[in-house]
Design a protein around this motif. Structure first.
Motif, PDB file in Angstrom:
ATOM      1  N   LEU A  63       0.827  -1.208   0.000  1.00  0.00           N
ATOM      2  CA  LEU A  63       0.000   0.000   0.000  1.00  0.00           C
ATOM      3  C   LEU A  63       0.862   1.259   0.000  1.00  0.00           C
ATOM      4  O   LEU A  63       0.556   2.229  -0.703  1.00  0.00           O
ATOM      5  CB  LEU A  63      -0.933   0.013   1.216  1.00  0.00           C
ATOM      6  CG  LEU A  63      -2.170  -0.853   1.136  1.00  0.00           C
ATOM      7  CD1 LEU A  63      -2.889  -0.876   2.476  1.00  0.00           C
ATOM      8  CD2 LEU A  63      -3.094  -0.363   0.030  1.00  0.00           C
ATOM      9  N   ALA A  66       2.220   1.746  -3.405  1.00  0.00           N
ATOM     10  CA  ALA A  66       1.135   2.140  -4.305  1.00  0.00           C
ATOM     11  C   ALA A  66       0.751   3.602  -4.098  1.00  0.00           C
ATOM     12  O   ALA A  66       0.482   4.324  -5.064  1.00  0.00           O
ATOM     13  CB  ALA A  66      -0.076   1.234  -4.105  1.00  0.00           C
ATOM     14  N   LEU A  67       0.731   4.052  -2.854  1.00  0.00           N
ATOM     15  CA  LEU A  67       0.406   5.452  -2.588  1.00  0.00           C
ATOM     16  C   LEU A  67       1.406   6.398  -3.246  1.00  0.00           C
ATOM     17  O   LEU A  67       1.046   7.471  -3.720  1.00  0.00           O
ATOM     18  CB  LEU A  67       0.365   5.714  -1.082  1.00  0.00           C
ATOM     19  CG  LEU A  67      -0.885   5.206  -0.358  1.00  0.00           C
ATOM     20  CD1 LEU A  67      -0.675   5.233   1.147  1.00  0.00           C
ATOM     21  CD2 LEU A  67      -2.100   6.029  -0.740  1.00  0.00           C
ATOM     22  N   VAL A  70       1.621   4.701  -7.720  1.00  0.00           N
ATOM     23  CA  VAL A  70       0.466   4.452  -8.598  1.00  0.00           C
ATOM     24  C   VAL A  70      -0.315   5.749  -8.742  1.00  0.00           C
ATOM     25  O   VAL A  70      -0.800   6.303  -7.768  1.00  0.00           O
ATOM     26  CB  VAL A  70      -0.438   3.334  -8.033  1.00  0.00           C
ATOM     27  CG1 VAL A  70      -1.715   3.220  -8.849  1.00  0.00           C
ATOM     28  CG2 VAL A  70       0.311   2.009  -8.013  1.00  0.00           C
ATOM     29  N   TYR A  73      -4.757   4.869 -10.713  1.00  0.00           N
ATOM     30  CA  TYR A  73      -5.886   4.463  -9.870  1.00  0.00           C
ATOM     31  C   TYR A  73      -5.697   4.970  -8.444  1.00  0.00           C
ATOM     32  O   TYR A  73      -5.957   4.272  -7.485  1.00  0.00           O
ATOM     33  CB  TYR A  73      -6.046   2.941  -9.894  1.00  0.00           C
ATOM     34  CG  TYR A  73      -6.373   2.429 -11.266  1.00  0.00           C
ATOM     35  CD1 TYR A  73      -7.650   2.571 -11.779  1.00  0.00           C
ATOM     36  CD2 TYR A  73      -5.402   1.833 -12.049  1.00  0.00           C
ATOM     37  CE1 TYR A  73      -7.959   2.117 -13.051  1.00  0.00           C
ATOM     38  CE2 TYR A  73      -5.693   1.374 -13.322  1.00  0.00           C
ATOM     39  CZ  TYR A  73      -6.978   1.515 -13.818  1.00  0.00           C
ATOM     40  OH  TYR A  73      -7.272   1.069 -15.069  1.00  0.00           O
ATOM     41  N   ARG A  74      -5.236   6.192  -8.322  1.00  0.00           N
ATOM     42  CA  ARG A  74      -4.901   6.764  -7.020  1.00  0.00           C
ATOM     43  C   ARG A  74      -6.090   6.755  -6.061  1.00  0.00           C
ATOM     44  O   ARG A  74      -5.948   6.419  -4.888  1.00  0.00           O
ATOM     45  CB  ARG A  74      -4.385   8.181  -7.205  1.00  0.00           C
ATOM     46  CG  ARG A  74      -3.890   8.794  -5.923  1.00  0.00           C
ATOM     47  CD  ARG A  74      -3.173  10.082  -6.189  1.00  0.00           C
ATOM     48  NE  ARG A  74      -1.905   9.778  -6.846  1.00  0.00           N
ATOM     49  CZ  ARG A  74      -1.294  10.572  -7.709  1.00  0.00           C
ATOM     50  NH1 ARG A  74      -1.811  11.732  -8.020  1.00  0.00           N
ATOM     51  NH2 ARG A  74      -0.155  10.228  -8.256  1.00  0.00           N
ATOM     52  N   VAL A  77      -6.657   3.300  -4.710  1.00  0.00           N
ATOM     53  CA  VAL A  77      -5.624   2.980  -3.716  1.00  0.00           C
ATOM     54  C   VAL A  77      -5.970   3.658  -2.390  1.00  0.00           C
ATOM     55  O   VAL A  77      -5.814   3.060  -1.323  1.00  0.00           O
ATOM     56  CB  VAL A  77      -4.223   3.393  -4.216  1.00  0.00           C
ATOM     57  CG1 VAL A  77      -3.187   3.279  -3.107  1.00  0.00           C
ATOM     58  CG2 VAL A  77      -3.818   2.557  -5.415  1.00  0.00           C
ATOM     59  N   THR A 129      -5.185  11.060  -1.443  1.00  0.00           N
ATOM     60  CA  THR A 129      -5.320  10.423  -2.751  1.00  0.00           C
ATOM     61  C   THR A 129      -6.452  11.032  -3.586  1.00  0.00           C
ATOM     62  O   THR A 129      -6.646  10.649  -4.732  1.00  0.00           O
ATOM     63  CB  THR A 129      -5.610   8.919  -2.592  1.00  0.00           C
ATOM     64  OG1 THR A 129      -6.821   8.765  -1.837  1.00  0.00           O
ATOM     65  CG2 THR A 129      -4.455   8.203  -1.911  1.00  0.00           C
TER      66      THR A 129
END
Length: 147
Positions: A63, A66-67, A70, A73-74, A77, A129
């Protein structure tokens, strides 16, 4: 324009901070803080505490990365990170109720006060996000599509 730039900069910085904190915590799960994290697994939970700590560490690292990395698809997430913070909250409650010492939380008062930080983490994930904003603007479809 400046206000928008400031808001987006704030979101980015807070997202990177949360991502970094999650990666750091996840590494702690897998290494030097493993026993401390085991103290947060409720006694009634039907899965081995060490396995829970290891798996949650991997999830936290994932995670966190990803934060930070990414972008497409923020918002999704963000919702997943917020859900993760909700899912692990019973461990914090169990630590308070069972009076388990860990992470310097060695009094009932300290363990109780800590409970109020979990909603802050949820809000942090949603704000940083843009997940909450995406939901307000378009519901599920806005969360699931690229930003």
């Amino acid at each position: 324009m400046t206000k928008l730039l400031t808001r987006e900069t704030t979101r980015s910085v807070t997202r990177w901070l949360l991502g970094g904190a999650l990666v750091f915590a996840g590494i702690g799960h897998l290494t030097h803080q493993r026993e401390e994290f085991q103290a947060q697994v409720p006694d009634w939970f039907p899965v081995d505490a060490d396995l829970v700590v290891l798996l949650s560490g991997v999830v936290e690292i994932t995670l966190g990365l990803a934060l930070v990395f990414v972008s497409r698809y923020r918002a999704l997430v963000g919702w997943i990170a917020a859900a993760f913070f909700v899912v692990i909250f019973p461990g914090n409650i169990a630590q308070w109720i069972e009076g388990t010492d860990a992470f310097g939380l060695d009094t009932d008062t300290k363990r109780f006060v800590r409970l109020f930080f979990q909603p802050v983490l949820v809000a942090w994930a949603l704000f940083s996000t843009g997940a909450w904003r995406a939901w307000r603007r378009g519901g599920t479809s806005a969360v699931l599509t690229a930003e």
